[in-house]
Design a protein around this motif. Sequence first.
Motif, PDB file in Angstrom:
ATOM      1  N   ASP A  36     101.710  77.510 125.734  1.00 59.13           N
ATOM      2  CA  ASP A  36     102.900  77.307 124.933  1.00 59.13           C
ATOM      3  C   ASP A  36     103.975  78.188 125.637  1.00 59.13           C
ATOM      4  O   ASP A  36     105.081  78.121 124.770  1.00 59.13           O
ATOM      5  N   LEU A  37     104.095  78.544 126.628  1.00 58.99           N
ATOM      6  CA  LEU A  37     104.877  79.561 127.101  1.00 58.99           C
ATOM      7  C   LEU A  37     106.263  78.887 127.329  1.00 58.99           C
ATOM      8  O   LEU A  37     107.476  79.339 127.114  1.00 58.99           O
ATOM      9  N   GLU A  38     106.430  77.565 127.864  1.00 63.24           N
ATOM     10  CA  GLU A  38     107.605  77.088 128.185  1.00 63.24           C
ATOM     11  C   GLU A  38     108.160  76.677 126.819  1.00 63.24           C
ATOM     12  O   GLU A  38     109.314  76.711 126.590  1.00 63.24           O
ATOM     13  N   ALA A  39     107.395  76.222 125.855  1.00 65.81           N
ATOM     14  CA  ALA A  39     107.744  75.874 124.637  1.00 65.81           C
ATOM     15  C   ALA A  39     108.627  76.968 123.850  1.00 65.81           C
ATOM     16  O   ALA A  39     109.432  76.912 123.233  1.00 65.81           O
ATOM     17  N   PHE A  40     107.652  78.369 123.957  1.00 63.13           N
ATOM     18  CA  PHE A  40     108.181  79.744 123.407  1.00 63.13           C
ATOM     19  C   PHE A  40     109.532  79.947 123.942  1.00 63.13           C
ATOM     20  O   PHE A  40     110.532  80.435 123.339  1.00 63.13           O
TER      21      PHE A  40
END
Length: 128
Positions: A110-114
Motif C-alpha cells: 500500500d505504499l502508493e496509497a500511503f
Amino acid sequence: MALFTFLVEDNRTIRENLIPALEDLAGVQVVGCAETEAATIEWLAAHADEWQLLIVDLFLKEGSGLGVLRSCARRAPQQRAVVLSNYVNADIRSRCKALGADAVFDKSRDLEAFFDYCNSDAAPTGST
C-alpha cells in the motif's frame, strides 16, 4: 506547507529510506522519530501541538504501535494517526481502527496509497 510528522519505526533502514521519500514525495517534514512505545508516548505528551501526522509501525523495539494508538486517541481533530506496517490483515486493520487509527497501510502493498494519503494532507476522506 509541510505536514509535520512524527515517525514511530524501530527499523533503522526503513527510517533512513522512508524519511527522504516522505519529504520528496509527500511534502512531509519529519519532526521526530521513536523506536519504542514509551519514547513515543513521552514525545507526544511533551509536543502535543507540534505534529499533524503520526505514522506508526505495529512491532517496535519495546511495546507496540497499538499502545501508541491507544495513547493518542484523544488527539486534536486535525491530527491524524496512521499505521504503516508489514503485518496488516483484516483483524489488525479492525483493531487499529478501533483504537483510533485514521488509516492502515501495508508496507509491502500500500505504499502508493500511503503517499497519496500523505499528499492529501492526511484528510479523513483519504483513509483506507
